[in-house]
Motif scaffolding. Structure first.
Motif, PDB file in Angstrom:
ATOM      1  N   GLN A 163     -55.518  17.242 -43.905  1.00 47.12           N
ATOM      2  CA  GLN A 163     -56.649  16.757 -43.108  1.00 47.12           C
ATOM      3  C   GLN A 163     -57.406  15.665 -43.856  1.00 47.12           C
ATOM      4  O   GLN A 163     -57.783  14.639 -43.265  1.00 47.12           O
ATOM      5  N   TYR A 164     -57.629  15.871 -45.141  1.00 48.01           N
ATOM      6  CA  TYR A 164     -58.318  14.871 -45.955  1.00 48.01           C
ATOM      7  C   TYR A 164     -57.538  13.554 -45.972  1.00 48.01           C
ATOM      8  O   TYR A 164     -58.111  12.470 -45.802  1.00 48.01           O
ATOM      9  N   LEU A 165     -56.230  13.637 -46.165  1.00 40.50           N
ATOM     10  CA  LEU A 165     -55.401  12.429 -46.207  1.00 40.50           C
ATOM     11  C   LEU A 165     -55.400  11.716 -44.861  1.00 40.50           C
ATOM     12  O   LEU A 165     -55.466  10.485 -44.796  1.00 40.50           O
ATOM     13  N   ALA A 166     -55.341  12.493 -43.781  1.00 39.83           N
ATOM     14  CA  ALA A 166     -55.369  11.887 -42.451  1.00 39.83           C
ATOM     15  C   ALA A 166     -56.699  11.191 -42.207  1.00 39.83           C
ATOM     16  O   ALA A 166     -56.738  10.055 -41.711  1.00 39.83           O
ATOM     17  N   ALA A 167     -57.807  11.853 -42.561  1.00 43.97           N
ATOM     18  CA  ALA A 167     -59.127  11.272 -42.359  1.00 43.97           C
ATOM     19  C   ALA A 167     -59.308   9.998 -43.178  1.00 43.97           C
ATOM     20  O   ALA A 167     -60.005   9.065 -42.755  1.00 43.97           O
ATOM     21  N   ALA A 168     -58.673   9.959 -44.352  1.00 42.32           N
ATOM     22  CA  ALA A 168     -58.758   8.786 -45.218  1.00 42.32           C
ATOM     23  C   ALA A 168     -57.790   7.683 -44.803  1.00 42.32           C
ATOM     24  O   ALA A 168     -57.789   6.600 -45.408  1.00 42.32           O
ATOM     25  N   GLY A 169     -56.964   7.949 -43.789  1.00 44.79           N
ATOM     26  CA  GLY A 169     -56.010   6.952 -43.322  1.00 44.79           C
ATOM     27  C   GLY A 169     -54.816   6.761 -44.223  1.00 44.79           C
ATOM     28  O   GLY A 169     -54.172   5.706 -44.177  1.00 44.79           O
ATOM     29  N   ARG A 170     -54.490   7.779 -45.040  1.00 43.74           N
ATOM     30  CA  ARG A 170     -53.371   7.652 -45.967  1.00 43.74           C
ATOM     31  C   ARG A 170     -52.060   7.996 -45.268  1.00 43.74           C
ATOM     32  O   ARG A 170     -51.911   9.100 -44.735  1.00 43.74           O
ATOM     33  N   PRO A 171     -51.081   7.109 -45.262  1.00 44.99           N
ATOM     34  CA  PRO A 171     -49.763   7.469 -44.728  1.00 44.99           C
ATOM     35  C   PRO A 171     -49.173   8.632 -45.516  1.00 44.99           C
ATOM     36  O   PRO A 171     -49.307   8.699 -46.743  1.00 44.99           O
ATOM     37  N   LEU A 172     -48.518   9.564 -44.803  1.00 44.11           N
ATOM     38  CA  LEU A 172     -47.957  10.759 -45.425  1.00 44.11           C
ATOM     39  C   LEU A 172     -46.442  10.745 -45.293  1.00 44.11           C
ATOM     40  O   LEU A 172     -45.905  10.822 -44.186  1.00 44.11           O
ATOM     41  N   VAL A 173     -45.740  10.665 -46.409  1.00 42.76           N
ATOM     42  CA  VAL A 173     -44.279  10.692 -46.430  1.00 42.76           C
ATOM     43  C   VAL A 173     -43.817  12.143 -46.384  1.00 42.76           C
ATOM     44  O   VAL A 173     -44.245  12.966 -47.208  1.00 42.76           O
ATOM     45  N   VAL A 174     -42.955  12.465 -45.433  1.00 41.75           N
ATOM     46  CA  VAL A 174     -42.378  13.808 -45.339  1.00 41.75           C
ATOM     47  C   VAL A 174     -40.906  13.658 -44.983  1.00 41.75           C
ATOM     48  O   VAL A 174     -40.575  13.230 -43.866  1.00 41.75           O
ATOM     49  N   MET A 175     -40.044  13.994 -45.906  1.00 42.23           N
ATOM     50  CA  MET A 175     -38.609  13.946 -45.652  1.00 42.23           C
ATOM     51  C   MET A 175     -38.231  15.053 -44.678  1.00 42.23           C
ATOM     52  O   MET A 175     -38.508  16.228 -44.922  1.00 42.23           O
ATOM     53  N   ASN A 176     -37.629  14.676 -43.547  1.00 45.29           N
ATOM     54  CA  ASN A 176     -37.286  15.631 -42.493  1.00 45.29           C
ATOM     55  C   ASN A 176     -38.556  16.351 -42.030  1.00 45.29           C
ATOM     56  O   ASN A 176     -38.670  17.573 -42.096  1.00 45.29           O
ATOM     57  N   ALA A 177     -39.499  15.570 -41.548  1.00 46.49           N
ATOM     58  CA  ALA A 177     -40.816  16.089 -41.183  1.00 46.49           C
ATOM     59  C   ALA A 177     -40.790  17.275 -40.226  1.00 46.49           C
ATOM     60  O   ALA A 177     -41.593  18.205 -40.390  1.00 46.49           O
ATOM     61  N   PRO A 178     -39.887  17.331 -39.217  1.00 48.69           N
ATOM     62  CA  PRO A 178     -39.922  18.478 -38.311  1.00 48.69           C
ATOM     63  C   PRO A 178     -39.654  19.817 -38.998  1.00 48.69           C
ATOM     64  O   PRO A 178     -39.990  20.862 -38.440  1.00 48.69           O
ATOM     65  N   PHE A 179     -39.078  19.785 -40.194  1.00 43.85           N
ATOM     66  CA  PHE A 179     -38.884  21.029 -40.922  1.00 43.85           C
ATOM     67  C   PHE A 179     -40.158  21.426 -41.656  1.00 43.85           C
ATOM     68  O   PHE A 179     -40.747  22.481 -41.397  1.00 43.85           O
ATOM     69  N   ASP A 180     -40.635  20.593 -42.569  1.00 47.29           N
ATOM     70  CA  ASP A 180     -41.768  20.969 -43.414  1.00 47.29           C
ATOM     71  C   ASP A 180     -43.068  21.098 -42.621  1.00 47.29           C
ATOM     72  O   ASP A 180     -43.840  22.047 -42.835  1.00 47.29           O
ATOM     73  N   LEU A 181     -43.341  20.174 -41.716  1.00 50.69           N
ATOM     74  CA  LEU A 181     -44.591  20.241 -40.981  1.00 50.69           C
ATOM     75  C   LEU A 181     -44.591  21.368 -39.955  1.00 50.69           C
ATOM     76  O   LEU A 181     -45.621  21.989 -39.705  1.00 50.69           O
ATOM     77  N   THR A 182     -43.434  21.655 -39.367  1.00 49.78           N
ATOM     78  CA  THR A 182     -43.356  22.790 -38.439  1.00 49.78           C
ATOM     79  C   THR A 182     -43.536  24.094 -39.188  1.00 49.78           C
ATOM     80  O   THR A 182     -44.216  25.016 -38.714  1.00 49.78           O
ATOM     81  N   LEU A 183     -42.941  24.205 -40.368  1.00 48.14           N
ATOM     82  CA  LEU A 183     -43.134  25.412 -41.175  1.00 48.14           C
ATOM     83  C   LEU A 183     -44.608  25.624 -41.492  1.00 48.14           C
ATOM     84  O   LEU A 183     -45.125  26.749 -41.384  1.00 48.14           O
ATOM     85  N   LEU A 184     -45.296  24.562 -41.896  1.00 48.34           N
ATOM     86  CA  LEU A 184     -46.727  24.702 -42.181  1.00 48.34           C
ATOM     87  C   LEU A 184     -47.483  25.101 -40.924  1.00 48.34           C
ATOM     88  O   LEU A 184     -48.377  25.966 -40.974  1.00 48.34           O
ATOM     89  N   ASP A 185     -47.143  24.508 -39.791  1.00 51.66           N
ATOM     90  CA  ASP A 185     -47.782  24.882 -38.532  1.00 51.66           C
ATOM     91  C   ASP A 185     -47.587  26.372 -38.246  1.00 51.66           C
ATOM     92  O   ASP A 185     -48.545  27.077 -37.881  1.00 51.66           O
ATOM     93  N   ARG A 186     -46.376  26.860 -38.418  1.00 56.42           N
ATOM     94  CA  ARG A 186     -46.114  28.278 -38.128  1.00 56.42           C
ATOM     95  C   ARG A 186     -46.818  29.201 -39.121  1.00 56.42           C
ATOM     96  O   ARG A 186     -47.273  30.295 -38.761  1.00 56.42           O
ATOM     97  N   GLU A 187     -46.920  28.770 -40.363  1.00 55.11           N
ATOM     98  CA  GLU A 187     -47.644  29.578 -41.354  1.00 55.11           C
ATOM     99  C   GLU A 187     -49.138  29.616 -41.018  1.00 55.11           C
ATOM    100  O   GLU A 187     -49.798  30.647 -41.198  1.00 55.11           O
TER     101      GLU A 187
END
Length: 242
Positions: free
Chosen positions: A88-112
């Protein structure tokens, strides 16, 4: 003015109990922030006791045993909050976020977050700007679509001349993915430098959907029953069975 791929980037990566985003758990994670190309990165790490068995197959990948996580890991609820707060802090600061295979890592965080915080990644980010995700796998597949061979993080590092030390450590993988995005930007500068990270975020959704349609067609032709999810960067929650 330096191009975005030479500027301030962050990266996020997780290690897990397996590859099922609906049922597996995060056991470690890291956020890496680099203010400019070549600058010393800031690294924040988390180690989690998932509260469930850690399969030997997962330990063989990342080296984290169930015993080690029980002894040294933290309970998931506060850790998931800290991870979501950092994004959230990075998004608010406008920082691009690199995530390799984003649907895996970001979905896992969402489910957690749903599991341990009765929340979701979208709800956590509602009070800030949206994430601007840069997925090196999606970018590479679009920009160099006819290249043969696999496109794992290890493969991309080898192709773009990025050093990956300690693969399957969350911080090492996050930093390597970040450097791959910088290398992609330099190699395909004429196609990328006029696009903002926000524009690229939107474009990658369409690129990923097209890539998965092609992969699904190949599975169908070969008789495989495997299904590929076209959603990016977070998969929608599966409906609850009646």
């Amino acid at each position: 003015m330096a191009s975005w791929y030479e500027g301030h980037l962050a990266a996020f990566d997780t290690e897990t109990t397996g590859v099922d985003v609906e049922g597996d758990r995060i056991v470690s994670a890291a956020v890496v922030v680099q203010e400019a190309a070549g600058a010393r990165p800031r690294v924040r790490r988390w180690l989690v006791d998932p509260g469930v068995p850690v399969p030997a197959e997962a330990t063989a990948v990342h080296g984290l045993t169930e015993e080690h996580l029980r002894r040294n890991g933290r309970w998931p609820a506060p850790v998931m909050r800290e991870m979501a707060d950092e994004l959230q802090y990075l998004a608010a600061a406008g920082r691009p976020l690199v995530v390799m295979n984003a649907p895996f890592d970001l979905t896992l965080l969402d489910r957690e977050l749903r599991r341990h915080r009765a929340s979701s990644l979208d709800r956590w980010l509602a009070a800030s700007a949206p994430l601007r995700v840069l997925d090196p796998r999606v970018l590479d597949r679009h920009l160099d679509r006819y290249r043969k061979g696999r496109r794992t993080l290890t493969d991309l590092c080898a192709h773009y001349g990025v050093t990956l030390e300690g693969a399957h450590d969350a911080a090492a993988d996050a930093l390597a993915a970040l450097e791959v995005v910088r290398a992609l930007g330099r190699r395909f500068s004429t196609r990328l430098e006029r696009l903002t990270p926000a524009e690229l975020h939107t474009l990658q959704g369409g690129w990923h959907a097209a890539q998965t349609r092609g992969l699904q067609a190949w599975f169908t032709r070969t008789g495989s029953e495997e299904c590929v999810d076209p959603q990016w960067p977070v998969r929608r929650e599966l409906p609850t069975a009646a």
